[in-house]
Design a protein around this motif. Structure first.
Motif, short mmCIF file in Angstrom:
data_model
loop_
_atom_site.label_atom_id
_atom_site.label_comp_id
_atom_site.label_asym_id
_atom_site.label_seq_id
_atom_site.Cartn_x
_atom_site.Cartn_y
_atom_site.Cartn_z
N LEU A 265 0.82 -1.20 0.00
CA LEU A 265 0.00 0.00 0.00
C LEU A 265 0.86 1.26 0.00
O LEU A 265 0.45 2.31 -0.51
CB LEU A 265 -0.92 0.01 1.23
N ASN A 268 1.66 3.41 -3.11
CA ASN A 268 0.72 4.46 -3.49
C ASN A 268 1.17 5.77 -2.84
O ASN A 268 1.19 5.90 -1.62
CB ASN A 268 -0.69 4.07 -3.02
N PHE A 271 -1.32 7.45 -0.42
CA PHE A 271 -1.44 6.74 0.85
C PHE A 271 -0.21 6.98 1.71
O PHE A 271 -0.31 7.25 2.92
CB PHE A 271 -1.60 5.24 0.58
N ALA A 386 -5.90 9.06 2.67
CA ALA A 386 -5.26 7.74 2.71
C ALA A 386 -6.10 6.68 2.02
O ALA A 386 -5.56 5.75 1.41
CB ALA A 386 -5.00 7.34 4.16
N VAL A 390 -7.13 3.90 -2.56
CA VAL A 390 -6.94 2.47 -2.28
C VAL A 390 -8.07 1.68 -2.93
O VAL A 390 -9.25 2.02 -2.74
CB VAL A 390 -6.92 2.22 -0.76
N ALA A 398 -6.04 -1.68 4.23
CA ALA A 398 -5.72 -0.27 4.44
C ALA A 398 -6.30 0.24 5.76
O ALA A 398 -5.67 1.02 6.47
CB ALA A 398 -6.25 0.56 3.27
#
Length: 501
Positions: A265, A268, A271, A386, A390, A398
């Motif tokens: 994650l 990203n 994020f 954030a 996702v 997440a």
């Protein structure tokens, strides 16, 4: 006007989902603070030491930290609706048993059961609303989820003090039962049914490293203010052990395909940036908001109940800006909302650097209100940043990672600001850091030294707030790289494209 600038409305189905998650979440956020007011009465009731009774709060916190990492995998494996309902049942069961506790040992054990339920409940609820809303509506949905976060610090001390005085300490826990029953019934009726997805093999070795590691780290950090610094064995040993276990997990997670927490994650950028901003924000903001009531009690001589009421304007301010901020995040992106919010908080913290023993109450209440205005524009919009990019298939992972950051950074913030305050008080009274607050309390209680002690204590708080102001200003650096545009609705149809942006 582009499609992204005209986010779709929140339909009744989505609003019901948000309402159910809020009802469930409000129990856990209240329980983080409601018991703190009762620690002294519980010490007398069970004829034990304050260090022992502190485990009623610490055990709950550690259980939260241990449960959160496994919720990502469990949500995918068993379905988030089932997991959410199970967490409420576990939380209410722990509450009922804690209310029926017969000694301090049983109370601590049942608080751990509560914490396990609470640790699962928050990320599971966040996953449910994230999937139901989609990226283009997450800002407004997160504004609704911010309500429990506001109620906890404000209503917790007030409710806790009232229950202890009127109904007795057992009702600190029994009060969760009717709320929990309602939450389970509403969840069964209104939450969307999600079928369990085939999940990778459970990362049991990862759990044995990350869950105890997180708990040990949080425990060590949270005990720093009570042990007088980082040199105490009960502080540095669990911190080092926690860091070693977490480091081992990170090394292993980079080499396997099914880690307990999905570190991919962080590829990203949105994020990754949001996590950095959130960490700094939690450290600076939560630490400061825990110290403000201490100022009212120590310097101004107010009761815990009055001190809790004094920070209520913060909630009012946040309730005013949070819905507007949520809509703006969905229209223009989080950066244009978060940065002005951080500036508002910085202004309020700058005002706190001028506090003293005789600062007018209207000035203090106005300052706390401005802090709330800024909070409504920062905390939940950062969370939105954030989660916006996702993919829905990774929402549970997440959410778990987000809650780990919230818990860990919050513990660090509370410890860091407490250490700074203890050091400032010690300097003002010319004593070791471990004796700063006790010396100030004793000097304030003596009429002969009260005036000088109040002036010295007020100065210590002012210099502490100067440090937290610096921490808030540092938040502006990662915030400047938050997404500057709204998430497109088309992402719902093509979620996989967002993972490595």
């Amino acid at each position: 006007m582009s499609t992204a600038s005209k986010p779709s409305s929140l339909d009744s189905t989505l609003l019901k989902v948000v309402a159910v998650v809020v009802v469930g979440s409000v129990m856990t956020t209240l329980d983080m603070t409601v018991v703190n007011v009762a620690l002294q009465p519980l010490t007398l009731r069970f004829q034990t030491s304050l260090d022992t009774i502190q485990w009623v709060a610490t055990g709950y916190l550690l259980a939260l930290g241990m449960a959160i990492p496994v919720t990502g995998w469990a949500g995918d494996r068993f379905g988030t609706k089932r997991l959410f309902m199970l967490s409420i049942v576990l939380f209410v069961l722990g509450s009922a048993l804690a209310g029926a506790a017969w000694d301090v040992g049983s109370l601590i054990i049942f608080r751990v059961v509560q914490g396990l339920g609470g640790g699962i409940l928050m990320p599971a609820g966040l996953t449910i609303v994230t999937r139901a809303a989609g990226p283009h509506r997450i800002g407004r949905v997160m504004a609704g989820l911010g309500v429990p976060l506001l109620l906890g610090p404000i209503a917790g001390p007030v409710l806790g003090g009232w229950l202890v005085d009127v109904a007795g300490w057992r009702w600190l826990f029994f009060v969760n039962a009717p709320i929990g029953v309602v939450a389970v019934l509403l969840a069964w009726r209104f939450l969307p049914r999600d079928e369990p997805r085939p999940a990778e093999r459970f990362d049991f070795p990862g759990m044995l490293m990350l869950s105890p590691g997180s708990a040990a780290l949080i425990y060590g950090i949270s005990t720093i203010p009570h042990r007088g610094g980082v040199t105490a064995t009960s502080v540095w040993l669990p911190v080092v052990l926690g860091l070693v276990l977490i480091a081992g997990f990170l090394v292993r997670a980079a080499k396997i395909t099914n880690p307990l927490v999905d570190l991919s994650l962080f590829r990203n950028r949105a994020f990754r940036t949001a996590m950095g901003t959130l960490s700094l924000f939690q450290i600076s903001f939560l630490g400061t908001m825990m110290v403000v009531p201490t100022y009212f009690m120590l310097v101004r001589g107010e009761s815990a109940l009055t001190a809790g009421l004094m920070v209520a304007p913060q909630g009012v301010g946040a309730l005013l800006t949070m819905p507007v901020a949520g809509r703006l995040v969905d229209r223009v992106g989080p950066r244009k909302v978060v940065i002005p919010g951080l500036v508002l908080i910085a202004v309020s913290f700058a005002l706190l650097t001028q506090v003293g023993a005789s600062t007018p109450y209207w000035t203090l209440l106005l300052t706390v209100f401005v802090t709330g205005l800024g909070m409504g524009m920062t905390l939940m919009p950062i969370n939105s940043a954030a989660l916006q990019m996702v993919p829905p298939t990774l929402a549970s992972r997440a959410s778990a990672l987000l809650n780990i950051v919230l818990q860990t950074a919050g513990a660090i913030g509370a410890a860091v600001v407490s250490i700074i305050l203890a050091s400032r008080l010690a300097d003002r009274f010319g004593v070791p850091a471990s004796a700063g607050q006790l010396t100030a309390t004793a000097a304030l209680a003596d009429p002969a030294t009260h005036e000088a002690a109040a002036a010295a204590s007020g100065g210590a708080f002012a210099s502490t707030f100067a440090w937290t102001l610096l921490l808030v200003l540092l938040c502006l650096l990662p915030a400047a790289f938050l997404p500057n545009r709204a998430a497109p609705p088309s992402q719902d149809r093509d979620p996989a494209a967002a993972v490595h942006r």
